[in-house]
Design a protein around this motif. Structure first.
Motif, PDB file in Angstrom:
ATOM      1  N   LEU A   1      33.816  43.180  41.646  1.00  0.00           N
ATOM      2  CA  LEU A   1      35.243  43.196  41.341  1.00  0.00           C
ATOM      3  C   LEU A   1      35.899  41.938  41.887  1.00  0.00           C
ATOM      4  CD1 LEU A   1      36.025  46.876  42.406  1.00  0.00           C
ATOM      5  CD2 LEU A   1      35.403  46.051  40.145  1.00  0.00           C
ATOM      6  N   ALA A   2      37.023  41.566  41.293  1.00  0.00           N
ATOM      7  CA  ALA A   2      37.788  40.415  41.762  1.00  0.00           C
ATOM      8  C   ALA A   2      39.242  40.579  41.339  1.00  0.00           C
ATOM      9  CB  ALA A   2      37.217  39.111  41.195  1.00  0.00           C
ATOM     10  N   VAL A   3      40.104  39.843  42.008  1.00  0.00           N
ATOM     11  CA  VAL A   3      41.532  39.846  41.687  1.00  0.00           C
ATOM     12  C   VAL A   3      41.847  38.580  40.895  1.00  0.00           C
ATOM     13  CG1 VAL A   3      43.867  39.789  42.643  1.00  0.00           C
ATOM     14  CG2 VAL A   3      42.108  41.219  43.719  1.00  0.00           C
ATOM     15  N   TYR A   4      42.646  38.776  39.845  1.00  0.00           N
ATOM     16  CA  TYR A   4      43.083  37.676  38.995  1.00  0.00           C
ATOM     17  C   TYR A   4      44.608  37.631  38.986  1.00  0.00           C
ATOM     18  CZ  TYR A   4      38.404  36.883  37.137  1.00  0.00           C
ATOM     19  OH  TYR A   4      37.079  36.555  37.014  1.00  0.00           O
ATOM     20  N   THR A   5      45.153  36.463  38.760  1.00  0.00           N
ATOM     21  CA  THR A   5      46.598  36.319  38.626  1.00  0.00           C
ATOM     22  C   THR A   5      47.052  37.019  37.350  1.00  0.00           C
ATOM     23  OG1 THR A   5      46.356  34.232  37.423  1.00  0.00           O
ATOM     24  CG2 THR A   5      46.654  34.090  39.830  1.00  0.00           C
ATOM     25  N   ASP A   6      48.336  37.241  37.244  1.00  0.00           N
ATOM     26  CA  ASP A   6      48.913  37.815  36.034  1.00  0.00           C
ATOM     27  C   ASP A   6      49.535  36.683  35.224  1.00  0.00           C
ATOM     28  OD1 ASP A   6      50.099  40.417  34.638  1.00  0.00           O
ATOM     29  OD2 ASP A   6      51.662  38.881  34.691  1.00  0.00           O
ATOM     30  N   VAL A   7      49.133  36.594  33.960  1.00  0.00           N
ATOM     31  CA  VAL A   7      49.718  35.613  33.053  1.00  0.00           C
ATOM     32  C   VAL A   7      50.211  36.368  31.818  1.00  0.00           C
ATOM     33  CG1 VAL A   7      49.307  33.559  31.637  1.00  0.00           C
ATOM     34  CG2 VAL A   7      48.211  33.756  33.877  1.00  0.00           C
ATOM     35  N   ALA A   8      51.509  36.523  31.733  1.00  0.00           N
ATOM     36  CA  ALA A   8      52.145  37.189  30.593  1.00  0.00           C
ATOM     37  C   ALA A   8      51.550  38.578  30.336  1.00  0.00           C
ATOM     38  CB  ALA A   8      52.046  36.307  29.349  1.00  0.00           C
TER      39      ALA A   8
END
Length: 185
Positions: A95-102
């Motif tokens: 698992l990993a965390v990603y930024t939110d883009v739109a």
């Protein structure tokens, strides 16, 4: 005024109440709860104090008309648990965390990738729960993304979340369903 030694207030009036609100927070931390305090100073003895009740995130040293208030900001906390459809913890997922883009996963947040584990009953910590401490920015939207599912399971859908604005952890649970294969003749 703000300087290298912190924030300085001059000419506080004895017996008056003041309210301190943190408006800018270091990355990875949550803002302190607003603080209402009373400044007390006895010119004859030099006795100085700040009365503010009981707070675990504050410490005060005071003497001679000066008081130093030290605030310890709490880090952002996001706890992640990976389970199967029965609610049992599931090791082996990446698992990993990603930024939110739109409203969709964007770029990988550095330092957030991990592999889920099974809890070892012989240790006090629950290894099946992964906690990000001070790594994410409070109030910011992110996505928890399963990059690799455990053997025999389908990838879970990405999960949108916002890093908390208080010292309470944000708790995320990502659920996997087993892969099934049906053959028809």
């Amino acid at each position: 005024q703000i300087g290298a030694e912190g924030l300085t207030f001059d000419r506080l009036v004895h017996g008056q109440y003041y309210r301190l609100v943190e408006t800018t927070v270091p990355a990875g931390y949550v803002p302190m709860a607003p603080l209402t305090f009373r400044f007390l100073y006895d010119q004859a003895t030099g006795a100085t104090s700040l009365n503010y009740g009981t707070r675990a995130d504050l410490s005060v040293s005071a003497a001679g008309g000066q008081a130093t208030l030290t605030v310890t900001d709490a880090p952002t906390l996001v706890s992640v648990t990976k389970v199967d459809e029965n609610g049992d913890t599931l090791p082996g997922a990446v698992l990993a965390v990603y930024t939110d883009v739109a409203g969709a996963p964007g770029a990988l947040v550095p330092g957030t990738r991990f592999t889920t584990l099974t809890d070892d009953a012989l240790t006090p910590a629950d290894e099946s729960v992964h906690t990000y401490v001070g790594l994410l920015t409070q109030g910011t939207a992110y996505w928890l993304v399963e990059e690799s599912a455990p053997a025999g399971y389908a990838l879970a859908a990405p999960l949108a979340f916002t890093a908390g604005a208080s010292a309470d952890p944000v708790t995320l649970t990502l659920t996997n369903k087993p892969l099934t294969l049906r053959l028809y003749k």
